[in-house]
Design an enzyme around this catalytic site. Sequence first.
Site, short mmCIF file in Angstrom:
data_model
loop_
_atom_site.label_atom_id
_atom_site.label_comp_id
_atom_site.label_asym_id
_atom_site.label_seq_id
_atom_site.Cartn_x
_atom_site.Cartn_y
_atom_site.Cartn_z
CE LYS A 1 -19.52 26.03 -29.29
NZ LYS A 1 -19.93 24.73 -29.71
CB THR B 1 -25.57 23.39 -22.36
OG1 THR B 1 -24.55 24.45 -22.78
CG2 THR B 1 -25.00 22.13 -22.53
CG ASP C 1 -22.16 23.26 -26.08
OD1 ASP C 1 -22.50 23.90 -25.18
OD2 ASP C 1 -21.17 23.56 -26.29
CD GLU D 1 -20.88 18.76 -27.08
OE1 GLU D 1 -20.48 18.28 -25.93
OE2 GLU D 1 -20.82 19.80 -27.43
CD GLU E 1 -21.01 22.14 -31.08
OE1 GLU E 1 -20.21 22.76 -31.82
OE2 GLU E 1 -20.89 21.96 -29.93
CD GLU F 1 -19.27 18.49 -37.95
OE1 GLU F 1 -18.86 17.26 -38.15
OE2 GLU F 1 -20.17 18.31 -37.15
CG HIS G 1 -17.34 18.62 -34.59
ND1 HIS G 1 -18.34 19.15 -35.13
CD2 HIS G 1 -16.93 19.48 -33.43
CE1 HIS G 1 -18.66 20.24 -34.72
NE2 HIS G 1 -17.65 20.57 -33.65
NE ARG H 1 -21.86 25.63 -35.08
CZ ARG H 1 -21.20 24.67 -34.30
NH1 ARG H 1 -20.25 24.85 -33.61
NH2 ARG H 1 -21.61 23.52 -34.18
CD GLN I 1 -17.86 28.25 -32.11
OE1 GLN I 1 -19.03 27.96 -32.60
NE2 GLN I 1 -17.11 27.28 -32.00
CG ASP J 1 -18.42 21.37 -24.85
OD1 ASP J 1 -18.51 20.13 -24.66
OD2 ASP J 1 -18.59 22.15 -25.82
#
Length: 436
Positions: free
Chosen positions: A264, A268, A244, A212, A210, A385, A145, A248, A251, A138
């Site tokens: 993570k 996915t 993904d 992607e 996420e 975000e 971002h 949080r 993380q 990844d």
Amino acid sequence: MSTFKHPRSWVTSANDHPDFPLQNLPFGVFSHPGTGMGKDKRGGVAIGDFIFDLQAALDASLFNGAARLAAEAASGGQLNDLFALGPSSRKALRTELLHLLGENSPQRERLQGLGKTLLQPMSECQMHLPAQVGDYTDFYVGIHHATNVGKLFRPDNPLLPNYKYVPIAYHGRASTLCVSGTPVKRPNGQTLAPGAEVPTFGPCKRLDYELEVGVWMGQGNATGEAISIADAAEHIAGFCLLNDWSARDLQAWEYQPLGPFLSKSFATSISPWVVTAEALAPFRSAQPQRPEGDPKPLDYLFDEQDQQQGALDIELEVLLLTAQMKEQGMAPQRLALSNTLNMYWTVAQMVAHHSVNGCKLQPGDLFGTGTLSGPQTGQLGSLLEMTEGGKHAVELPSGETRTFLEAGDEVILKARCRREGEVSIGFGEVRGVVVG
């Protein structure tokens, strides 16, 4: 009336299809219990509302030469063998498919007679992972971002000095890649509550998505031999959508000093169709100019042709459908609309950097681009975000609010390529419902 530039198909649902017109022809792996295949996985090509069964086409002797070799490689339960053949065989198969499925095909009458054998209704089929993924990496090439997330932790210095020199990445977990539609179970792990001195164990409370794009590797390289930036595009087999999923709170506690781990590796999600580099050729673009003062990429990462044609213009969309919205018959709510032009590094630069130390890349390896947010409100590819780390809730038309995902929430990613004078193509969807 057909034109040479924009041919139409005798598969009528393909004409003006939002995702899978004749100009797309993405590859995937499917099964269809109703045909006597049972759970056997087979390679196919999306055309309108149908899947063109490559094994059935081979049984009908529809391919010859390089196209037949590629069809044989793509007809089984994984596309790794097709990816390994490289672009020339893939292009030969695409050319033959365009001839066979075009409305002026000399074999149209015969093909229509074989319709129930060759074409399986997509709605009746189950899709599977397109390839056996040996390694998943990844990247972090979405600069908006990276900046937005950096501001949450380092307001005065959001981007670390290496970001504009190195295509940042980490190695992910291939075993938990899952195809669209697979439920996503909320992960457990350690978190450190605000003001606490010791962590606690339990379910993630700040689950996120996420936005992607996934990049499928074609032919790889020998151990110790780098893929040059000038040759990198020839090693890319195709693209998909990728979500993904991110815990949080896990993380924030675990990422220093080595980066993401349990936050993570639990899931996915990817879309099932591999949109080829050839289908995306009309939507190539110049890489956006770097801001004044940004460094020029080091020589091994710079190629003039890649700068002129190495970017892709793909519209990316995130939608959310809560359990309550579903019960009320409401449509999914769009949360973001972004674009792959928000990538700070090109895909070729990602390939060149990944292999420059001699790392062996193999057919079926998968790259994620990292979250591709835009610079404006409404273009943000994650809830982290959008809510500024949970400070501001997102309001939904059902009257609900979200800072992070809750049980029953379904996240839907879509992508579309549009350009004046070209037939639009899409990627299908990648969906995932949060369980727990």
